[in-house]
Design an enzyme around this catalytic site. Structure first.
Site, PDB file in Angstrom:
ATOM      1  N   VAL A 293     -12.523   0.883  13.486  1.00 37.88           N
ATOM      2  CA  VAL A 293     -13.530   1.780  13.824  1.00 37.88           C
ATOM      3  C   VAL A 293     -13.474   2.646  15.062  1.00 37.88           C
ATOM      4  O   VAL A 293     -13.469   3.787  15.011  1.00 37.88           O
ATOM      5  CB  VAL A 293     -15.144   1.076  13.836  1.00 37.88           C
TER       6      VAL A 293
ATOM      7  N   GLY B  82     -14.694 -12.448  10.426  1.00 39.39           N
ATOM      8  CA  GLY B  82     -15.086 -13.235   9.198  1.00 39.39           C
ATOM      9  C   GLY B  82     -14.853 -14.788   9.355  1.00 39.39           C
ATOM     10  O   GLY B  82     -14.374 -15.285  10.478  1.00 39.39           O
TER      11      GLY B  82
ATOM     12  N   CYS C   2     -10.351  -3.502  25.245  1.00 37.13           N
ATOM     13  CA  CYS C   2      -9.921  -1.844  25.127  1.00 37.13           C
ATOM     14  C   CYS C   2      -8.639  -1.694  25.905  1.00 37.13           C
ATOM     15  O   CYS C   2      -8.035  -2.329  26.998  1.00 37.13           O
ATOM     16  CB  CYS C   2     -11.021  -1.029  25.926  1.00 37.13           C
TER      17      CYS C   2
ATOM     18  N   GLY D 279     -21.639 -12.151  13.501  1.00 35.67           N
ATOM     19  CA  GLY D 279     -21.021 -10.680  13.395  1.00 35.67           C
ATOM     20  C   GLY D 279     -20.902 -10.318  11.751  1.00 35.67           C
ATOM     21  O   GLY D 279     -21.890  -9.949  11.349  1.00 35.67           O
TER      22      GLY D 279
END
Length: 303
Positions: free
Chosen positions: A71, A217, A130, A265
């Site tokens: 994203v 996941g 980041c 999450g």
């Protein structure tokens, strides 16, 4: 009923179940599906000093027992959060924690300083995965020195509990954890996503616009559990476990491994009520095993 009250670096939560950044929006998006006040803490989507458009589409892909995303921290910036989102969430009786991202230490620090002024935000979570634009794009969180640099900058500008989210894409996650603890972190959360990739063999192209992305996941749980166990033994600050937690049994594994709280999450995308179901499931397990408090099982793995 067992006492599910949990304390993370001075932040008291009614239960140890939180939401992972980037999977629950600002919390408001889920209000029609779950009572937000039943969740121990809500970590809002990654927030940066200035607005970000994120990466081009496609930026999500399903994988076996998981998902990939790139994203790219799309958000409207910290000022938008302070002016438009904060007024809507400040009176909801749970802990809203802001996930802070940046491309330079001073960006992190300034973003954190603006959030520091908001009385209703009890803590922040630093995303040190980041890229450092001044150091050739290498993520801050992959070296002890880089991670410590960001934490020190934020610690000087931010005066409330500081949680640092650790990347698993490193040689030794315990070294990173110890570095951020020494630099001023009040707690650590782990893991962030693993690097992954998926390919369309007919088109001979990656499924994601930038080729690689973050894997999350159920498939990442064994890696996350190992990391939490190692870090919890090494640090003296609270540990928050993240990665592949789909139900109460998964959450209890992380608690036994040393996590004082957990974040959910990807499971939020499957069932938006997962957080409350997990909290209730933890309570039922504690009652069944004669535990009066959730704190009794933290770090009690016999290994």
């Amino acid at each position: 009923m067992a006492d599910l009250t949990t304390n993370i670096a001075g932040v008291t939560m009614k239960n140890p179940v939180m939401t992972a950044s980037g999977t629950f929006g600002y919390g408001l998006e889920y209000a029609d599906f779950v009572n937000l006040e039943d969740i121990g803490g809500i970590i809002v989507k990654g927030t940066t000093l200035t607005p970000r458009e994120g990466n081009d589409y496609p930026r999500m892909a399903e994988t076996p027992s998981g998902m990939l995303n790139c994203v790219g921290l799309q958000n409207k910036g910290v000022d938008y959060f302070c002016k438009h989102i904060y007024p809507e969430i400040k009176d909801i009786k749970t802990n809203f924690i802001v996930n802070v991202s940046g491309s330079a230490p001073e960006d992190y620090a300034e973003c954190a300083a603006r959030i520091d002024e908001l009385d209703g935000i009890p803590a922040i979570e630093l995303n040190i995965s980041c890229p450092n634009v001044k150091q050739g794009g290498m993520a801050f969180g992959v070296t002890p020195e880089g991670a410590a640099t960001v934490v020190k900058a934020v610690r000087a500008a931010y005066h409330k509990p500081l949680i640092v989210k650790l990347s698993p894409n490193v040689t030794s996650i315990t070294d990173i954890a110890l570095a951020v603890q020494d630099a001023g972190a009040d707690a650590v959360s782990l893991i962030n996503t693993l690097f992954g990739m998926a390919i369309d063999i007919e088109k001979r192209k990656p499924l994601l616009s930038i080729a690689t992305g973050g894997l999350s996941g159920a498939c990442v749980k064994p890696v996350a559990l190992r990391c939490v166990w190692q870090v919890a033994k090494a640090v003296s600050v609270p540990v928050i476990g993240i990665g592949g937690i789909m139900n109460a049994e998964d959450a209890i594994e992380f608690l036994l491994a040393g996590a004082s709280a957990i974040e959910i999450g990807a499971a939020n995308f499957i069932d938006p009520q997962t957080t409350v179901k997990v909290a209730n499931g933890i309570n039922e397990w504690l009652d069944k095993h004669g535990c009066r408090s959730v704190t009794e099982i933290v770090g009690q793995l016999e290994a």
